[in-house]
Design a protein around this motif. Structure first.
Motif, PDB file in Angstrom:
ATOM      1  N   ASP A  53       0.781  -1.215   0.020  1.00 24.86           N
ATOM      2  CA  ASP A  53      -0.040   0.092  -0.027  1.00 24.86           C
ATOM      3  C   ASP A  53       0.810   1.303   0.011  1.00 24.86           C
ATOM      4  OD1 ASP A  53      -2.371  -1.688   0.049  1.00 24.86           O
ATOM      5  OD2 ASP A  53      -2.688  -1.092   2.050  1.00 24.86           O
ATOM      6  N   PHE A  54       1.877   1.185   0.745  1.00 22.85           N
ATOM      7  CA  PHE A  54       2.770   2.369   0.740  1.00 22.85           C
ATOM      8  C   PHE A  54       3.582   2.590  -0.549  1.00 22.85           C
ATOM      9  CE2 PHE A  54       2.926   2.726   5.647  1.00 22.85           C
ATOM     10  CZ  PHE A  54       2.624   4.032   5.623  1.00 22.85           C
ATOM     11  N   THR A  55       3.869   1.371  -1.062  1.00 22.59           N
ATOM     12  CA  THR A  55       4.616   1.516  -2.449  1.00 22.59           C
ATOM     13  C   THR A  55       3.726   1.940  -3.540  1.00 22.59           C
ATOM     14  OG1 THR A  55       6.305  -0.250  -1.782  1.00 22.59           O
ATOM     15  CG2 THR A  55       5.740   0.014  -4.217  1.00 22.59           C
ATOM     16  N   ASP A  67       8.637  11.372   2.397  1.00 24.64           N
ATOM     17  CA  ASP A  67       9.534  10.049   2.189  1.00 24.64           C
ATOM     18  C   ASP A  67       8.734   9.138   3.046  1.00 24.64           C
ATOM     19  OD1 ASP A  67      11.165  11.665   0.639  1.00 24.64           O
ATOM     20  OD2 ASP A  67      12.957  11.920   2.074  1.00 24.64           O
ATOM     21  N   VAL A  68       9.200   7.684   2.706  1.00 24.16           N
ATOM     22  CA  VAL A  68       8.578   6.609   3.442  1.00 24.16           C
ATOM     23  C   VAL A  68       9.550   5.857   4.003  1.00 24.16           C
ATOM     24  CG1 VAL A  68       7.073   4.681   3.454  1.00 24.16           C
ATOM     25  CG2 VAL A  68       6.383   6.939   2.364  1.00 24.16           C
ATOM     26  N   VAL A  69       9.755   5.604   5.134  1.00 22.43           N
ATOM     27  CA  VAL A  69      10.844   4.426   5.666  1.00 22.43           C
ATOM     28  C   VAL A  69      10.104   3.330   6.731  1.00 22.43           C
ATOM     29  CG1 VAL A  69      12.611   4.223   7.142  1.00 22.43           C
ATOM     30  CG2 VAL A  69      12.558   6.297   5.582  1.00 22.43           C
ATOM     31  N   GLY A  70      10.260   2.273   6.025  1.00 24.03           N
ATOM     32  CA  GLY A  70       9.625   1.080   7.154  1.00 24.03           C
ATOM     33  C   GLY A  70      10.685   0.577   7.718  1.00 24.03           C
ATOM     34  N   ILE A  71      10.254   0.296   9.112  1.00 27.07           N
ATOM     35  CA  ILE A  71      11.537  -0.335  10.200  1.00 27.07           C
ATOM     36  C   ILE A  71      10.810  -1.616  10.829  1.00 27.07           C
ATOM     37  CG2 ILE A  71      12.722   0.049  12.092  1.00 27.07           C
ATOM     38  CD1 ILE A  71      12.919   2.819  11.268  1.00 27.07           C
ATOM     39  N   SER A  72      11.483  -2.702  10.709  1.00 26.71           N
ATOM     40  CA  SER A  72      11.292  -3.967  11.244  1.00 26.71           C
ATOM     41  C   SER A  72      12.572  -4.521  12.144  1.00 26.71           C
ATOM     42  CB  SER A  72      10.483  -4.901  10.404  1.00 26.71           C
ATOM     43  OG  SER A  72      11.501  -5.451   9.350  1.00 26.71           O
ATOM     44  N   PRO A  73      12.332  -5.451  12.777  1.00 24.61           N
ATOM     45  CA  PRO A  73      13.395  -6.098  13.263  1.00 24.61           C
ATOM     46  C   PRO A  73      14.444  -6.930  12.434  1.00 24.61           C
ATOM     47  CG  PRO A  73      11.358  -6.649  14.505  1.00 24.61           C
ATOM     48  CD  PRO A  73      11.105  -6.036  13.452  1.00 24.61           C
ATOM     49  N   GLY A  89       9.050  -0.092  -3.254  1.00 25.67           N
ATOM     50  CA  GLY A  89       9.580   0.949  -3.695  1.00 25.67           C
ATOM     51  C   GLY A  89      10.095   1.864  -2.429  1.00 25.67           C
ATOM     52  N   ILE A  90       9.724   1.434  -1.297  1.00 23.70           N
ATOM     53  CA  ILE A  90      10.117   2.293  -0.222  1.00 23.70           C
ATOM     54  C   ILE A  90      11.259   1.662   0.336  1.00 23.70           C
ATOM     55  CG2 ILE A  90       7.535   2.681   0.384  1.00 23.70           C
ATOM     56  CD1 ILE A  90       7.708   0.303   2.116  1.00 23.70           C
ATOM     57  N   THR A  91      11.965   2.715   1.209  1.00 21.25           N
ATOM     58  CA  THR A  91      13.079   2.089   2.011  1.00 21.25           C
ATOM     59  C   THR A  91      12.875   1.350   2.994  1.00 21.25           C
ATOM     60  OG1 THR A  91      14.198   4.252   1.373  1.00 21.25           O
ATOM     61  CG2 THR A  91      15.127   3.405   3.262  1.00 21.25           C
TER      62      THR A  91
END
Length: 155
Positions: A53-55, A67-73, A89-91
């Motif tokens: 969805d973000f992409t 800008d969009v940044v996704g963070i996970s462990p 396409g997101i970081t």
């Protein structure tokens, strides 16, 4: 339980490895608004839906100055597989030590299937161009979150 951020707080600085193992910092986005979202694990159904969805809305968000940044462990290798498989396409950044997740209030106790567990709290923090928290949203739903965020931002 980690402290939740509120509008007006200074967003905690971070530098984390991306899907290619390169360091990415919040400071790299200075002067632009950043949607930093936290998700439990790459390649799971809800997290995949949210990342897609973000992409799918990346152009709309970028044109509005976000800008969009996704963070996970997850580690970089898994993030790279996730990015390639889903054509994201997101970081994507990995925080295996959960230090940034904790600093943003996105790691701690949560209720899952009626039980209290410790883990990633699906969250979205919008950081303004000056590095201040504009919005901090916790316990968001994977499905429909991006559409609601776009509506709430008036885009």
């Amino acid at each position: 339980m980690s402290e939740r951020l509120r509008p007006g707080d200074t967003a905690p600085a971070f530098t984390l490895p991306d899907a290619d193992g390169k360091s990415v910092s919040l400071a790299d986005h200075a002067g632009r608004k950043v949607i930093v979202y936290f998700y439990p694990a790459a390649m799971t159904p809800g997290c995949t839906k949210q990342a897609c969805d973000f992409t799918d809305n990346l152009r709309l968000l970028a044109d509005a100055g976000y800008d969009v940044v996704g963070i996970s462990p997850d580690k970089s290798e898994k993030l790279a597989r996730f990015r390639e498989k889903e054509e994201l396409g997101i970081t994507l950044l990995g925080d295996p030590e959960k230090e940034v997740l904790t600093a943003y209030g996105a790691f701690g106790e949560k209720t899952m299937y009626g039980r209290t567990v410790t883990g990633v709290i699906r969250s979205t923090v919008i950081v303004d161009a000056e590095g201040k928290v504009e919005r901090a949203l916790y316990n968001v739903r994977a499905t429909g979150h991006v559409a609601k965020l776009i509506r709430d931002l008036g885009l």
